[in-house]
Motif scaffolding. Structure first.
Motif, PDB file in Angstrom:
ATOM      1  N   THR A 112       0.833  -1.208   0.000  1.00  0.00           N
ATOM      2  CA  THR A 112       0.000   0.000   0.000  1.00  0.00           C
ATOM      3  C   THR A 112       0.865   1.255   0.000  1.00  0.00           C
ATOM      4  O   THR A 112       0.622   2.186  -0.764  1.00  0.00           O
ATOM      5  N   LYS A 113       1.894   1.288   0.851  1.00  0.00           N
ATOM      6  CA  LYS A 113       2.780   2.449   0.907  1.00  0.00           C
ATOM      7  C   LYS A 113       3.507   2.643  -0.415  1.00  0.00           C
ATOM      8  O   LYS A 113       3.676   3.771  -0.880  1.00  0.00           O
ATOM      9  N   GLU A 114       3.952   1.549  -1.024  1.00  0.00           N
ATOM     10  CA  GLU A 114       4.635   1.647  -2.309  1.00  0.00           C
ATOM     11  C   GLU A 114       3.698   2.167  -3.394  1.00  0.00           C
ATOM     12  O   GLU A 114       4.099   2.986  -4.223  1.00  0.00           O
ATOM     13  N   LEU A 115       2.452   1.704  -3.384  1.00  0.00           N
ATOM     14  CA  LEU A 115       1.485   2.181  -4.370  1.00  0.00           C
ATOM     15  C   LEU A 115       1.147   3.653  -4.156  1.00  0.00           C
ATOM     16  O   LEU A 115       1.012   4.411  -5.117  1.00  0.00           O
ATOM     17  N   GLU A 116       1.035   4.078  -2.897  1.00  0.00           N
ATOM     18  CA  GLU A 116       0.792   5.491  -2.619  1.00  0.00           C
ATOM     19  C   GLU A 116       1.961   6.349  -3.087  1.00  0.00           C
ATOM     20  O   GLU A 116       1.773   7.431  -3.644  1.00  0.00           O
ATOM     21  N   LYS A 117       3.170   5.851  -2.894  1.00  0.00           N
ATOM     22  CA  LYS A 117       4.368   6.563  -3.352  1.00  0.00           C
ATOM     23  C   LYS A 117       4.346   6.675  -4.879  1.00  0.00           C
ATOM     24  O   LYS A 117       4.636   7.724  -5.440  1.00  0.00           O
ATOM     25  N   ARG A 118       3.980   5.585  -5.545  1.00  0.00           N
ATOM     26  CA  ARG A 118       3.927   5.581  -7.005  1.00  0.00           C
ATOM     27  C   ARG A 118       2.862   6.558  -7.517  1.00  0.00           C
ATOM     28  O   ARG A 118       3.071   7.256  -8.506  1.00  0.00           O
ATOM     29  N   ILE A 119       1.722   6.619  -6.827  1.00  0.00           N
ATOM     30  CA  ILE A 119       0.664   7.557  -7.214  1.00  0.00           C
ATOM     31  C   ILE A 119       1.168   8.986  -7.121  1.00  0.00           C
ATOM     32  O   ILE A 119       0.936   9.796  -8.020  1.00  0.00           O
ATOM     33  N   LYS A 120       1.885   9.318  -6.039  1.00  0.00           N
ATOM     34  CA  LYS A 120       2.433  10.671  -5.886  1.00  0.00           C
ATOM     35  C   LYS A 120       3.414  10.992  -7.004  1.00  0.00           C
ATOM     36  O   LYS A 120       3.428  12.106  -7.534  1.00  0.00           O
ATOM     37  N   GLU A 121       4.257  10.008  -7.364  1.00  0.00           N
ATOM     38  CA  GLU A 121       5.214  10.230  -8.451  1.00  0.00           C
ATOM     39  C   GLU A 121       4.484  10.488  -9.763  1.00  0.00           C
ATOM     40  O   GLU A 121       4.855  11.383 -10.528  1.00  0.00           O
ATOM     41  N   LEU A 122       3.438   9.698 -10.039  1.00  0.00           N
ATOM     42  CA  LEU A 122       2.686   9.870 -11.283  1.00  0.00           C
ATOM     43  C   LEU A 122       1.924  11.187 -11.307  1.00  0.00           C
ATOM     44  O   LEU A 122       1.843  11.851 -12.348  1.00  0.00           O
ATOM     45  N   GLU A 123       1.381  11.601 -10.156  1.00  0.00           N
ATOM     46  CA  GLU A 123       0.704  12.889 -10.088  1.00  0.00           C
ATOM     47  C   GLU A 123       1.680  14.024 -10.342  1.00  0.00           C
ATOM     48  O   GLU A 123       1.347  15.001 -11.032  1.00  0.00           O
ATOM     49  N   ALA A 124       2.903  13.903  -9.813  1.00  0.00           N
ATOM     50  CA  ALA A 124       3.915  14.932 -10.046  1.00  0.00           C
ATOM     51  C   ALA A 124       4.296  14.981 -11.525  1.00  0.00           C
ATOM     52  O   ALA A 124       4.432  16.065 -12.104  1.00  0.00           O
ATOM     53  N   ALA A 125       4.463  13.804 -12.144  1.00  0.00           N
ATOM     54  CA  ALA A 125       4.799  13.752 -13.569  1.00  0.00           C
ATOM     55  C   ALA A 125       3.675  14.354 -14.406  1.00  0.00           C
ATOM     56  O   ALA A 125       3.925  15.104 -15.363  1.00  0.00           O
ATOM     57  N   LEU A 126       2.438  14.051 -14.034  1.00  0.00           N
ATOM     58  CA  LEU A 126       1.293  14.608 -14.741  1.00  0.00           C
ATOM     59  C   LEU A 126       1.269  16.133 -14.610  1.00  0.00           C
ATOM     60  O   LEU A 126       1.025  16.842 -15.582  1.00  0.00           O
ATOM     61  N   GLY A 127       1.564  16.629 -13.430  1.00  0.00           N
ATOM     62  CA  GLY A 127       1.620  18.076 -13.218  1.00  0.00           C
ATOM     63  C   GLY A 127       2.684  18.738 -14.075  1.00  0.00           C
ATOM     64  O   GLY A 127       2.461  19.804 -14.645  1.00  0.00           O
ATOM     65  N   ARG A 128       3.861  18.080 -14.151  1.00  0.00           N
ATOM     66  CA  ARG A 128       4.938  18.637 -14.988  1.00  0.00           C
ATOM     67  C   ARG A 128       4.522  18.655 -16.455  1.00  0.00           C
ATOM     68  O   ARG A 128       4.778  19.628 -17.182  1.00  0.00           O
ATOM     69  N   LYS A 129       3.876  17.600 -16.912  1.00  0.00           N
ATOM     70  CA  LYS A 129       3.430  17.549 -18.310  1.00  0.00           C
ATOM     71  C   LYS A 129       2.373  18.611 -18.582  1.00  0.00           C
ATOM     72  O   LYS A 129       2.378  19.229 -19.643  1.00  0.00           O
ATOM     73  N   GLN A 130       1.470  18.833 -17.640  1.00  0.00           N
ATOM     74  CA  GLN A 130       0.454  19.865 -17.819  1.00  0.00           C
ATOM     75  C   GLN A 130       1.098  21.240 -17.894  1.00  0.00           C
ATOM     76  O   GLN A 130       0.698  22.071 -18.703  1.00  0.00           O
ATOM     77  N   MET A 131       2.120  21.480 -17.069  1.00  0.00           N
ATOM     78  CA  MET A 131       2.832  22.759 -17.136  1.00  0.00           C
ATOM     79  C   MET A 131       3.509  22.917 -18.492  1.00  0.00           C
ATOM     80  O   MET A 131       3.527  24.014 -19.064  1.00  0.00           O
ATOM     81  N   GLU A 132       4.063  21.829 -19.012  1.00  0.00           N
ATOM     82  CA  GLU A 132       4.720  21.876 -20.324  1.00  0.00           C
ATOM     83  C   GLU A 132       3.697  22.193 -21.413  1.00  0.00           C
ATOM     84  O   GLU A 132       3.958  23.018 -22.303  1.00  0.00           O
ATOM     85  N   ILE A 133       2.532  21.579 -21.335  1.00  0.00           N
ATOM     86  CA  ILE A 133       1.480  21.843 -22.312  1.00  0.00           C
ATOM     87  C   ILE A 133       1.037  23.306 -22.228  1.00  0.00           C
ATOM     88  O   ILE A 133       0.894  23.974 -23.258  1.00  0.00           O
ATOM     89  N   ASP A 134       0.848  23.805 -21.015  1.00  0.00           N
ATOM     90  CA  ASP A 134       0.460  25.203 -20.840  1.00  0.00           C
ATOM     91  C   ASP A 134       1.527  26.137 -21.417  1.00  0.00           C
ATOM     92  O   ASP A 134       1.214  27.135 -22.066  1.00  0.00           O
ATOM     93  N   TYR A 135       2.800  25.819 -21.185  1.00  0.00           N
ATOM     94  CA  TYR A 135       3.911  26.623 -21.701  1.00  0.00           C
ATOM     95  C   TYR A 135       3.898  26.624 -23.236  1.00  0.00           C
ATOM     96  O   TYR A 135       4.007  27.676 -23.877  1.00  0.00           O
ATOM     97  N   LEU A 136       3.742  25.448 -23.821  1.00  0.00           N
ATOM     98  CA  LEU A 136       3.745  25.366 -25.282  1.00  0.00           C
ATOM     99  C   LEU A 136       2.542  26.086 -25.880  1.00  0.00           C
ATOM    100  O   LEU A 136       2.671  26.749 -26.924  1.00  0.00           O
TER     101      LEU A 136
END
Length: 133
Positions: free
Chosen positions: A74-98
């Motif tokens: 469970t802890k590992e999956l929660e950690k993975r979710i946070k990593e994916l949410e951060a990656a998604l946020g970075r991609k959204q910022m990149e899309i907004d920038y472009l």
């Protein structure tokens, strides 16, 4: 609080219940502490049940805990979710920038990149160089 004249109620747990509790602890579904709290019994009693009814948790034996327990997963999956949410946020910022860059290019160069799918960046003349005097 009990009065001195009252007798303490003695609870007796059936062997089948003790075996089920021990099985749940062995499978990682429950911890000794959670069983103690849920059934309002001492930790010593739960450990006694383990020593009496467990196939694996006998006295004077060492139990090796595996890293694939449910809590760890469970802890590992929660950690993975946070990593994916951060990656998604970075991609959204990149899309907004472009998108902002596309809007700026439309204002500066007069080319709508969103509508003109046949657009090639090499065909646009470079903007004039502005010098300060």
């Amino acid at each position: 609080m009990a009065h001195k004249n009252q007798l303490k109620v003695q609870r007796i747990f059936s062997i089948s219940l003790k075996k089920k509790i021990v099985s749940d602890i062995e499978k990682g579904k429950a911890s000794v502490l959670s069983v103690s709290r849920e059934y309002d019994v001492s930790l010593t009693s739960v450990y006694k049940w383990l020593s009496e009814h467990s196939r694996h948790l006998q006295s004077a034996k060492t139990l090796v805990m595996q890293m694939d327990s449910e809590g760890y997963k469970t802890k590992e999956l929660e950690k993975r979710i946070k990593e994916l949410e951060a990656a998604l946020g970075r991609k959204q910022m990149e899309i907004d920038y472009l998108n902002k860059m596309i809007d700026i290019s439309k204002e500066e160069l007069g080319v709508d990149l969103k509508k003109n799918s046949k657009y090639h960046p090499q065909m646009v003349p470079a903007p004039p160089i502005r010098t300060q005097i």
